[in-house]
Design an enzyme around this catalytic site. Structure first.
Site, PDB file in Angstrom:
ATOM      1  N   HIS A 127      88.272  23.338 112.839  1.00  0.00           N
ATOM      2  CA  HIS A 127      89.092  23.096 111.643  1.00  0.00           C
ATOM      3  C   HIS A 127      88.833  21.681 111.148  1.00  0.00           C
ATOM      4  CE1 HIS A 127      93.361  23.615 109.675  1.00  0.00           C
ATOM      5  NE2 HIS A 127      92.549  22.886 108.918  1.00  0.00           N
ATOM      6  N   HIS A 151      87.759  19.978 107.296  1.00  0.00           N
ATOM      7  CA  HIS A 151      87.349  20.104 105.886  1.00  0.00           C
ATOM      8  C   HIS A 151      86.332  19.003 105.662  1.00  0.00           C
ATOM      9  CE1 HIS A 151      90.805  22.745 104.938  1.00  0.00           C
ATOM     10  NE2 HIS A 151      91.339  22.084 105.946  1.00  0.00           N
ATOM     11  N   HIS A 201      94.393  29.274 106.398  1.00  0.00           N
ATOM     12  CA  HIS A 201      95.502  28.382 106.702  1.00  0.00           C
ATOM     13  C   HIS A 201      96.792  29.188 106.544  1.00  0.00           C
ATOM     14  CE1 HIS A 201      92.536  25.269 106.309  1.00  0.00           C
ATOM     15  NE2 HIS A 201      93.402  24.275 106.344  1.00  0.00           N
ATOM     16  N   GLU A 214     101.294  26.203 108.221  1.00  0.00           N
ATOM     17  CA  GLU A 214     101.185  24.733 108.307  1.00  0.00           C
ATOM     18  C   GLU A 214     102.532  24.168 107.840  1.00  0.00           C
ATOM     19  OE1 GLU A 214      98.267  22.997 105.669  1.00  0.00           O
ATOM     20  OE2 GLU A 214      98.420  21.010 106.601  1.00  0.00           O
ATOM     21  N   ASP A 261      91.037  18.316 111.082  1.00  0.00           N
ATOM     22  CA  ASP A 261      91.467  18.684 109.725  1.00  0.00           C
ATOM     23  C   ASP A 261      90.789  17.812 108.655  1.00  0.00           C
ATOM     24  OD1 ASP A 261      92.810  20.265 107.902  1.00  0.00           O
ATOM     25  OD2 ASP A 261      94.799  19.411 108.264  1.00  0.00           O
ATOM     26  N   ASP A 262      91.342  16.627 108.385  1.00  0.00           N
ATOM     27  CA  ASP A 262      90.781  15.712 107.382  1.00  0.00           C
ATOM     28  C   ASP A 262      90.765  14.309 107.994  1.00  0.00           C
ATOM     29  OD1 ASP A 262      90.765  17.541 104.869  1.00  0.00           O
ATOM     30  OD2 ASP A 262      92.766  17.802 105.731  1.00  0.00           O
TER      31      ASP A 262
HETATM   32  N1  ADE Z   1      92.644  21.171 102.421  1.00  0.00           N
HETATM   33  C1  ADE Z   1      92.256  20.099 103.144  1.00  0.00           C
HETATM   34  N2  ADE Z   1      93.122  19.884 104.125  1.00  0.00           N
HETATM   35  C2  ADE Z   1      94.068  20.843 104.055  1.00  0.00           C
HETATM   36  C3  ADE Z   1      95.213  21.160 104.813  1.00  0.00           C
HETATM   37  N3  ADE Z   1      95.593  20.437 105.875  1.00  0.00           N
HETATM   38  N4  ADE Z   1      95.961  22.207 104.429  1.00  0.00           N
HETATM   39  C4  ADE Z   1      95.613  22.926 103.379  1.00  0.00           C
HETATM   40  N5  ADE Z   1      94.543  22.679 102.642  1.00  0.00           N
HETATM   41  C5  ADE Z   1      93.765  21.648 102.983  1.00  0.00           C
HETATM   42 ZN    ZN Z   2      93.032  22.307 107.033  1.00  0.00          ZN
END
Ligand code: ADE
Ligand code: ZN
EC number: 3.5.4.2
Length: 351
Positions: free
Chosen positions: A30, A32, A210, A213, A291-292
């Site tokens: 996971h 992005h 997703h 969350e 994630d990011d």
């Molecule tokens: N796009 C990038 N990060 C995300 C996240 N944590 N949840 C949903 N969309 C995303």
């Molecule tokens: Zn994500």
């Protein structure tokens, strides 16, 4: 389905745990890729491409990373991605991530990308695909990292838009292994994308989404039962629904949990209150992911070390999380076994 492998791991002293977490081989399921764009690279690409960004400096931009929920993050994340125009930009972004992944002993990564974020700005699908794919090929050859791509549909856009994106991507279908669903969750339930996911299933793509969350357990149920996904991204709200926990455990549906993301987006008030341990105790195939990472303060090993320090998870949990990452990955059964063998060797070497 593969038979899950188990191993009892001897406890190790708390001060040696971070080194073990860093050394163990792991898969990232996971990430992005647009969320790996560091402020320094945003500024460098803005200059290279003559794109104006509404921040005076790297420090200014980083100071804006004070999020209160998913949407406050997404607004800045899409603005950051606006500097990506050329094939080399996509390559440079992915390569920077892949080098960091290799340094964290990530041996397999399944990277999300958001083509609509780029095609709606006039960037060609081919430009995105070429840059990301070239980085994946080089990662295998030069870093020993097995990297694949998963195309995500933006759920705040329409299903019609998702279908059009799929059409544009199909000439490159050998360059991505699956499709996912991301962006603003609340108000955009999985069932909004029932038809496009059914089509992707017919086409033989792996399916993820997703769910849970910020959204309710009902979204996880519909990701499973309507979209028929193989993995749930995040899914941390599932602990609110005992029947759902049972279903996820029984069907061994992996959850790609992202602790530092959950912290930065205020899903949990502090890392010590994260429910990763509850997910593992419930017998779920939970994994740790970044994630990011450029926005949330850490790549894979940072997610592992900070979460373990805050929650008191042990070497046994470390082994389980790494094994889960391989079980949950989209490699074949023989490759899963080979990865778990590597994991066991790393633990043996550490003892
Ligand atoms: N796009 C990038 N990060 C995300 C996240 N944590 N949840 C949903 N969309 C995303
Ligand atoms: Zn994500």
């Amino acid at each position: 389905m593969t038979i899950p492998q188990q191993r009892t791991v001897r406890d190790i002293a708390a001060d040696r745990l971070p080194a073990l977490l860093r050394a163990m081989p792991k898969a990232e399921l996971h990430i992005h890729i647009e969320g790996s764009l560091e402020p320094e690279l945003i500024f460098a690409l803005a200059q290279r491409n003559g794109v104006a960004i509404p921040y005076a400096s790297v420090e200014d931009l980083r100071a804006a990373y004070a999020f209160t929920n998913l949407q406050t993050f997404l607004d800045i994340y899409y603005a950051g991605a606006s500097v990506l125009l050329k094939e080399q930009d996509f390559y440079d972004m992915a390569w920077a991530y892949l080098e960091r992944a290799a340094a964290d002993n990530v041996v397999r990564t399944e990277m999300f990308f958001d083509p609509q974020t780029h095609t709606e700005r006039g960037v060609a699908m081919q430009t995105v695909m070429d840059g990301l794919h070239r980085a994946c090929v080089d990662a295998k050859a030069r870093l020993g990292v097995d990297a694949e791509l998963i195309l995500c549909f933006l759920r705040h856009l329409s299903e019609e838009d998702a279908f059009a994106t799929l059409e544009q991507a199909l000439p490159f279908r050998d360059r991505f292994i699956g499709v996912g669903l991301d962006s603003s969750e609340l108000g955009h339930p999985p069932e909004k994308f029932a038809r496009v996911f059914a089509r992707c299933r017919e086409l033989g793509f792996h399916l993820v989404a997703h769910a849970g969350e910020e959204g309710p357990p009902a979204y996880v149920w519909s990701a499973l039962d309507v979209l028929k996904v193989e993995r749930i991204d995040h899914g941390v709200q599932s602990t609110k629904d005992a029947a759902l926990m049972k279903r996820l455990a029984q069907d061994r549906i992996p959850l790609t949990v992202c602790p530092l993301s959950n912290l930065k987006l205020c899903v949990f008030p502090d890392l010590g209150q994260h429910n990763l341990r509850a997910l593992l105790d419930g017998g779920l195939v939970a994994t740790v992911n970044s994630d990011d990472p450029a926005y949330f303060g850490g790549y894979m090993n940072q997610n592992f070390t900070e979460t373990f320090a805050a929650t008191g998870l042990t070497a046994q949990h470390a082994w389980q999380l790494a094994a889960n990452s391989f079980e949950g990955s989209f490699v074949d059964a023989a490759a899963k076994r080979a990865y778990v063998d590597r994991l066991n060797s790393a633990f043996d070497a550490f003892a």
